[in-house]
Design a protein around this motif. Structure first.
Motif, PDB file in Angstrom:
ATOM      1  N   LEU A  49     -18.398 -95.393  17.086  1.00 22.13           N
ATOM      2  CA  LEU A  49     -19.669 -95.782  17.699  1.00 22.13           C
ATOM      3  C   LEU A  49     -20.851 -95.244  16.897  1.00 22.13           C
ATOM      4  CD1 LEU A  49     -18.856 -95.098  21.470  1.00 22.13           C
ATOM      5  CD2 LEU A  49     -18.781 -97.294  20.262  1.00 22.13           C
ATOM      6  N   VAL A  50     -20.740 -94.000  16.445  1.00 17.60           N
ATOM      7  CA  VAL A  50     -21.816 -93.396  15.651  1.00 17.60           C
ATOM      8  C   VAL A  50     -21.997 -94.134  14.327  1.00 17.60           C
ATOM      9  CG1 VAL A  50     -22.485 -91.328  14.369  1.00 17.60           C
ATOM     10  CG2 VAL A  50     -21.647 -91.127  16.713  1.00 17.60           C
ATOM     11  N   LEU A  51     -20.893 -94.456  13.669  1.00 15.06           N
ATOM     12  CA  LEU A  51     -20.976 -95.135  12.381  1.00 15.06           C
ATOM     13  C   LEU A  51     -21.548 -96.552  12.528  1.00 15.06           C
ATOM     14  CD1 LEU A  51     -17.629 -93.958  10.757  1.00 15.06           C
ATOM     15  CD2 LEU A  51     -19.945 -93.173  10.225  1.00 15.06           C
TER      16      LEU A  51
ATOM     17  N   ARG B  64     -26.138 -87.356  21.104  1.00 16.94           N
ATOM     18  CA  ARG B  64     -27.310 -87.521  20.241  1.00 16.94           C
ATOM     19  C   ARG B  64     -27.115 -88.619  19.189  1.00 16.94           C
ATOM     20  NH1 ARG B  64     -28.736 -81.651  17.990  1.00 16.94           N
ATOM     21  NH2 ARG B  64     -30.676 -82.772  17.542  1.00 16.94           N
ATOM     22  N   PHE B  65     -26.419 -89.679  19.547  1.00 15.82           N
ATOM     23  CA  PHE B  65     -26.049 -90.682  18.557  1.00 15.82           C
ATOM     24  C   PHE B  65     -27.266 -91.265  17.843  1.00 15.82           C
ATOM     25  CE2 PHE B  65     -21.850 -91.962  20.906  1.00 15.82           C
ATOM     26  CZ  PHE B  65     -21.391 -90.663  20.749  1.00 15.82           C
TER      27      PHE B  65
ATOM     28  N   PRO C  88     -13.714 -92.903   8.407  1.00 18.09           N
ATOM     29  CA  PRO C  88     -13.337 -91.996   7.323  1.00 18.09           C
ATOM     30  C   PRO C  88     -13.414 -90.522   7.731  1.00 18.09           C
ATOM     31  CG  PRO C  88     -15.579 -92.736   6.999  1.00 18.09           C
ATOM     32  CD  PRO C  88     -15.077 -93.451   8.225  1.00 18.09           C
ATOM     33  N   VAL C  89     -12.428 -90.054   8.468  1.00 16.48           N
ATOM     34  CA  VAL C  89     -12.386 -88.649   8.869  1.00 16.48           C
ATOM     35  C   VAL C  89     -12.110 -87.787   7.644  1.00 16.48           C
ATOM     36  CG1 VAL C  89     -11.138 -86.939  10.254  1.00 16.48           C
ATOM     37  CG2 VAL C  89     -11.634 -89.198  11.203  1.00 16.48           C
ATOM     38  N   ARG C  90     -12.938 -86.789   7.426  1.00 18.99           N
ATOM     39  CA  ARG C  90     -12.767 -85.917   6.257  1.00 18.99           C
ATOM     40  C   ARG C  90     -12.420 -84.482   6.641  1.00 18.99           C
ATOM     41  NH1 ARG C  90     -14.783 -87.918   1.599  1.00 18.99           N
ATOM     42  NH2 ARG C  90     -13.447 -86.334   0.681  1.00 18.99           N
TER      43      ARG C  90
ATOM     44  N   PRO D 263     -28.953 -98.539   7.341  1.00 21.01           N
ATOM     45  CA  PRO D 263     -27.913 -98.951   6.390  1.00 21.01           C
ATOM     46  C   PRO D 263     -28.076 -98.307   5.016  1.00 21.01           C
ATOM     47  CG  PRO D 263     -29.462-100.740   6.818  1.00 21.01           C
ATOM     48  CD  PRO D 263     -29.750 -99.680   7.828  1.00 21.01           C
ATOM     49  N   GLU D 264     -29.299 -97.901   4.685  1.00 17.37           N
ATOM     50  CA  GLU D 264     -29.519 -97.278   3.374  1.00 17.37           C
ATOM     51  C   GLU D 264     -28.833 -95.918   3.264  1.00 17.37           C
ATOM     52  OE1 GLU D 264     -32.731 -95.653   6.033  1.00 17.37           O
ATOM     53  OE2 GLU D 264     -31.695 -97.578   5.755  1.00 17.37           O
ATOM     54  N   LEU D 265     -28.444 -95.323   4.411  1.00 23.85           N
ATOM     55  CA  LEU D 265     -27.774 -94.030   4.390  1.00 23.85           C
ATOM     56  C   LEU D 265     -26.265 -94.155   4.279  1.00 23.85           C
ATOM     57  CD1 LEU D 265     -29.743 -92.130   7.190  1.00 23.85           C
ATOM     58  CD2 LEU D 265     -30.130 -92.067   4.722  1.00 23.85           C
ATOM     59  N   VAL D 266     -25.752 -95.354   4.492  1.00 24.53           N
ATOM     60  CA  VAL D 266     -24.309 -95.575   4.481  1.00 24.53           C
ATOM     61  C   VAL D 266     -23.860 -95.825   3.058  1.00 24.53           C
ATOM     62  CG1 VAL D 266     -22.417 -96.981   5.349  1.00 24.53           C
ATOM     63  CG2 VAL D 266     -24.406 -96.515   6.806  1.00 24.53           C
ATOM     64  N   GLU D 267     -23.000 -94.944   2.558  1.00 21.91           N
ATOM     65  CA  GLU D 267     -22.557 -95.027   1.173  1.00 21.91           C
ATOM     66  C   GLU D 267     -21.057 -95.212   1.128  1.00 21.91           C
ATOM     67  OE1 GLU D 267     -24.028 -91.205   0.176  1.00 21.91           O
ATOM     68  OE2 GLU D 267     -25.939 -91.948  -0.566  1.00 21.91           O
ATOM     69  N   GLY D 268     -20.505 -95.193  -0.094  1.00 21.35           N
ATOM     70  CA  GLY D 268     -19.056 -95.259  -0.249  1.00 21.35           C
ATOM     71  C   GLY D 268     -18.393 -94.105   0.457  1.00 21.35           C
TER      72      GLY D 268
END
Length: 287
Positions: A258-260, A208-209, A38-40, A268-273
């Protein structure tokens, strides 16, 4: 831990730098869709003056259609100008020399705004102050995004506060700050922080991944920014470097994947919609 968020509720967004023209942006958007990245935001380093009117219009259209902020660098700059200081110290690489340098940078913004661009990379304090004042007076759009450059590095809370007071909408930080130091910057300002998690060689070359989860926890909202180590400098870009710029853009998207993946595994708790709405802070003109 930072409780701050982007307007769409997300803690982080992906930024792909060195997107030097419409063909590179098309490649980045294609690769992002193929890899579900998801590039923003995309940013460019060659500058407004290195793009034709048609290219500027196309960048604005591609960005608006995809819901992606397009941020363009302002020139002239010390590294390319007639002065010689930048030959002996990179600290002068982003300066606008004299009143003429400031006037030229303002002219770049006015030209870009007239062709649909609403986000600009600023590498000089005086230029930032001038553009901030013009925006406050209503002479530039209130939605204008002023993104400080890594050539104007922010390494401490006092500098973060000062840049925001001068008009910075989003702040590029020094590439070697620890997550704890980034957290200090977050406590000092409300502007999103732009954090290279892979830096170009001329900015340290850090990869710094594994620090990304802690960076997001302590410094949200952050733009997770993917440069490339061991890659050639392509500024100023053009047709002679377009094929290379396209390949580098696609690889930056792969690095983001790779970072995602690591973020999903480690935190995983930091990954949101993905925030499919188009928030007002993306620097995208309203249709």
């Amino acid at each position: 831990m930072s409780d701050a968020r982007f307007s769409d509720g997300l803690r982080y967004r992906i930024e792909i730098p060195s997107v030097e023209g419409p063909r590179v942006l098309e490649a980045v958007l294609d690769e992002a869709e193929r890899r579900s990245v998801p590039v923003r935001r995309v940013s460019q380093g060659s500058g407004v003056m290195m793009l034709t009117d048609a290219e500027l219009r196309e960048l604005a259209r591609l960005g608006a259609d995809a819901g992606v902020e397009v941020s363009l660098f302002l020139g002239p700059r010390g590294a390319w100008d007639a002065g010689g200081q930048s030959l002996v110290t990179s600290a002068a690489g982003g300066v606008a020399r004299g009143t003429a340098g400031i006037d030229a940078s303002v002219a770049e913004v006015r030209r870009g705004v007239g062709l649909g661009i609403r986000s600009f990379l600023v590498a000089d304090l005086g230029v930032l102050k001038e553009l901030g004042d013009l925006r406050r007076r209503g002479e530039l759009p209130s939605s204008l995004v002023l993104k400080t450059s890594v050539l104007l590095p922010c390494a401490n809370p006092a500098t973060a506060r000062t840049l925001e007071e001068l008009g910075a909408t989003t702040i590029n930080v020094s590439t070697d700050l620890s997550p704890a130091e980034l957290g200090e910057l977050r406590e000092a300002c409300s502007a999103p922080l732009d954090v290279y998690v892979e830096a170009p060689d001329d900015q340290g070359g850090f990869v710094r991944f594994y620090e990304v989860p802690e960076i997001v926890r302590l410094a949200a909202p952050v733009y997770v920014k993917l440069g490339l180590r061991n890659a050639p400098n392509i500024y100023p870009s053009g047709l002679h470097l377009e094929e290379l710029a396209v390949k580098l853009g696609r690889e930056r998207v792969r690095r983001a994947e790779l970072v995602l993946r690591l973020l999903c595994e480690r935190a995983p708790e930091l990954v949101e919609g993905r925030g499919e709405d188009r928030p007002s802070d993306l620097g995208i003109p309203e249709p």
